[in-house]
Design a protein around this motif. Structure first.
Motif, PDB file in Angstrom:
ATOM      1  N   LEU A 310      24.085  27.810  32.928  1.00  0.00           N
ATOM      2  CA  LEU A 310      22.068  28.195  32.791  1.00  0.00           C
ATOM      3  C   LEU A 310      21.404  27.162  33.712  1.00  0.00           C
ATOM      4  O   LEU A 310      19.973  27.073  33.465  1.00  0.00           O
ATOM      5  N   LYS A 356      26.051  30.098  25.232  1.00  0.00           N
ATOM      6  CA  LYS A 356      25.418  30.995  26.282  1.00  0.00           C
ATOM      7  C   LYS A 356      25.622  30.168  28.163  1.00  0.00           C
ATOM      8  O   LYS A 356      25.638  31.278  28.728  1.00  0.00           O
ATOM      9  N   SER A 357      25.420  28.903  28.038  1.00  0.00           N
ATOM     10  CA  SER A 357      26.345  28.993  29.936  1.00  0.00           C
ATOM     11  C   SER A 357      27.360  29.814  30.259  1.00  0.00           C
ATOM     12  O   SER A 357      27.818  30.080  30.606  1.00  0.00           O
ATOM     13  N   ASN A 360      26.998  33.557  30.581  1.00  0.00           N
ATOM     14  CA  ASN A 360      27.602  33.689  31.897  1.00  0.00           C
ATOM     15  C   ASN A 360      27.993  34.034  32.557  1.00  0.00           C
ATOM     16  O   ASN A 360      28.132  34.260  33.906  1.00  0.00           O
ATOM     17  N   ARG A 363      28.727  37.055  32.758  1.00  0.00           N
ATOM     18  CA  ARG A 363      27.462  37.941  33.421  1.00  0.00           C
ATOM     19  C   ARG A 363      27.960  38.286  35.019  1.00  0.00           C
ATOM     20  O   ARG A 363      27.469  38.976  35.748  1.00  0.00           O
ATOM     21  N   TRP A 383      20.456  42.384  34.081  1.00  0.00           N
ATOM     22  CA  TRP A 383      18.861  41.624  34.536  1.00  0.00           C
ATOM     23  C   TRP A 383      17.661  41.972  34.569  1.00  0.00           C
ATOM     24  O   TRP A 383      16.369  42.127  35.286  1.00  0.00           O
ATOM     25  N   ARG A 391      16.979  35.813  27.178  1.00  0.00           N
ATOM     26  CA  ARG A 391      18.000  34.376  27.624  1.00  0.00           C
ATOM     27  C   ARG A 391      17.542  32.848  28.563  1.00  0.00           C
ATOM     28  O   ARG A 391      17.643  31.997  28.376  1.00  0.00           O
TER      29      ARG A 391
END
Ligand code: FAD
Length: 414
Positions: A310, A356-357, A360, A363, A383, A391
């Protein structure tokens, strides 16, 4: 709004580590009248030869410290962030930056060479008190005493301070003495890092945009630095194990090319032009339930190292520094209470960013990205503008200057 500095300050603050986090804390504290000494193990100041993305939550803090002019002089201000598919090169808009960041968050999104940001921080600290920065001083130990903290160094005299801040990075000695030995874990991802002379790139790769190239098992981030003179390159690759003892080492263009075999010609053309590619093992830790104790606390990677997915590791360290200075400023005669407030204000947000990083990874490296057809659907869903806002808005809109540094912490139930 900038806090008003108190005029009489006797609290002595020792900071271990002169990375971006330690220096930001030092400057924020010195501007509020504290007596600060920063002890850095390296014999010369420096930062890794790579870029850093400064989102609005970070630039807001840096500007509040009076760094706006110097930061803008050497930063790049991109117009947008894009996503590109690893093999087809298809492009999607992730979000607008430039004027939109200023309008939406009240501060710009910038991209900067780390050494430039580091130099600006050093210069502003030295303008207040040149002898505040001590090089070649590796902190080896500390003990809390009734009157403060006693610090010991590898090759230096014993020193006293009222407060110790461990801003000594992912391998933090201050953390180790607070919480016991616990090696950071290799996250399963390594990073290729390097810079490219922009003049050597074809024109379409010199546009002022940041790009996230996403593919199965790997991704690449590129963005301009120094007003477009340089292009930053970060290539993240999943690797089962990190074989070497050191967690950063020089690699070669050939090795990097092999890691991105089959990727789009634009990626390979950047790899070919990398100036001294470096390999980094990305290290992490489970977020700590508690950071500090008494007159000792931690900030930045020392307490919440994160995957850079992030681009918030240094932003968190900068926010920590500003909030910590504000807390000490609002309670200068009781540093232990000030440090508790700081931790209370910062813990939840930084833990969420670390988690949350890591999310990713799935993702950015999703198997659905393998084919251009699968990728189209996946990217348009993952996205979609509303998901992107959810986000990123909470990250960029956070204001370290307005969180309530003087708030009482509710007492724990007995
Ligand atoms: P460090 O930068 O690690 O500084 C710690 C300092 O302490 C060092 O100078 C060290 O020499 C010193 N030290 C260590 N031990 C001692 C001791 N015992 N005594 C004295 N000194 C000591 N973050 C972002 O916000 N945006 C990005 O775009 C971004 N991109 C990234 C890309 C990659 C590939 C990686 C790996 C990270 C990225 N990050 C990014 C994260 C960011 O680099 C870190 O979170 C940030 O640099 C942490 O700063 P720090 O000051 O806490 O620690």
């Amino acid at each position: 709004m900038k806090d008003q500095p108190s005029m009489h300050r006797k609290t002595r603050i020792a900071i271990a580590g002169a990375g971006i986090g330690g220096l930001t804390a030092a400057l924020a504290l010195m501007q509020r009248g504290f007596q600060v000494d920063v002890y850095e193990q390296a014999r010369v100041f420096g930062e890794v030869g790579a870029g850093i993305q400064l989102s609005a939550n970070g630039t807001r803090c840096l500007f509040s410290l009076g760094l706006q002019q110097d930061v803008l002089r050497s930063a790049s201000q991109p117009s947008a962030k894009e996503i590109r598919h690893w093999s087809s090169g298809d492009t999607w808009r992730l979000f607008d930056l430039g004027a939109e960041s200023v309008e939406r968050y009240g501060a710009p999104f910038l991209m900067m060479h780390r050494a430039d940001l580091h130099a600006v921080l050093v210069q502003h600290i030295q303008a207040i008190r040149p002898e505040a920065l001590h090089l070649g001083e590796r902190l080896t130990g500390w003990v809390q005493e009734h009157q403060g903290v006693e610090l010991t160094f590898e090759n230096g005299p014993v020193r006293q301070a009222d407060v110790l801040i461990g801003a000594d990075g992912v391998h933090s000695r201050v953390r180790e003495l607070l919480h016991g030995h616990d090696d950071p874990q290799y996250t399963g991802c390594m990073a290729w890092r390097g810079v490219i002379q922009a003049r050597d790139l074809p024109e379409h790769l010199r546009r002022p945009v940041g790009t996230n190239w996403v593919g199965p098992g790997a991704h690449v981030i590129t963005y301009p630095l120094r007003n477009g003179e340089l292009m930053n390159f970060v290539g993240i690759v999943e690797r089962a194990a990190w074989q070497k003892e050191s967690w950063t080492e020089q690699g070669t263009v050939e090795e990097c090319r092999a890691d991105f075999a089959g990727w789009h010609a634009d990626v390979l053309s950047m790899v070919e032009r990398l100036d001294r590619p470096f390999k980094w093992a990305l290290m992490g830790r489970t977020p700590l339930p508690v950071w500090g104790k008494g007159s000792v606390t931690l900030l930045g990677d020392a307490c919440h190292p994160t995957l850079p997915f992030l681009a918030q590791g240094a932003m968190m360290a900068i926010e920590d520094g500003v909030v910590l200075a504000r807390c000490l400023d609002s309670c200068p005669d009781d540093p232990a209470t000030a440090l508790q407030r700081y931790e209370h204000l910062r813990h939840e947000r930084t833990t969420a960013i670390v988690l949350k990083s890591a999310e990713n990874t799935r993702r950015f490296h999703n198997p659905a990205l393998a084919s251009a057809e699968g990728a189209q659907k996946y990217i348009e869903t993952e996205w979609a503008p509303d998901k992107v806002r959810a986000r990123y808005d909470w990250l960029f809109s956070y204001d370290a200057l307005s969180v309530d540094a003087g708030a009482q912490i509710a007492a724990e139930p007995a």
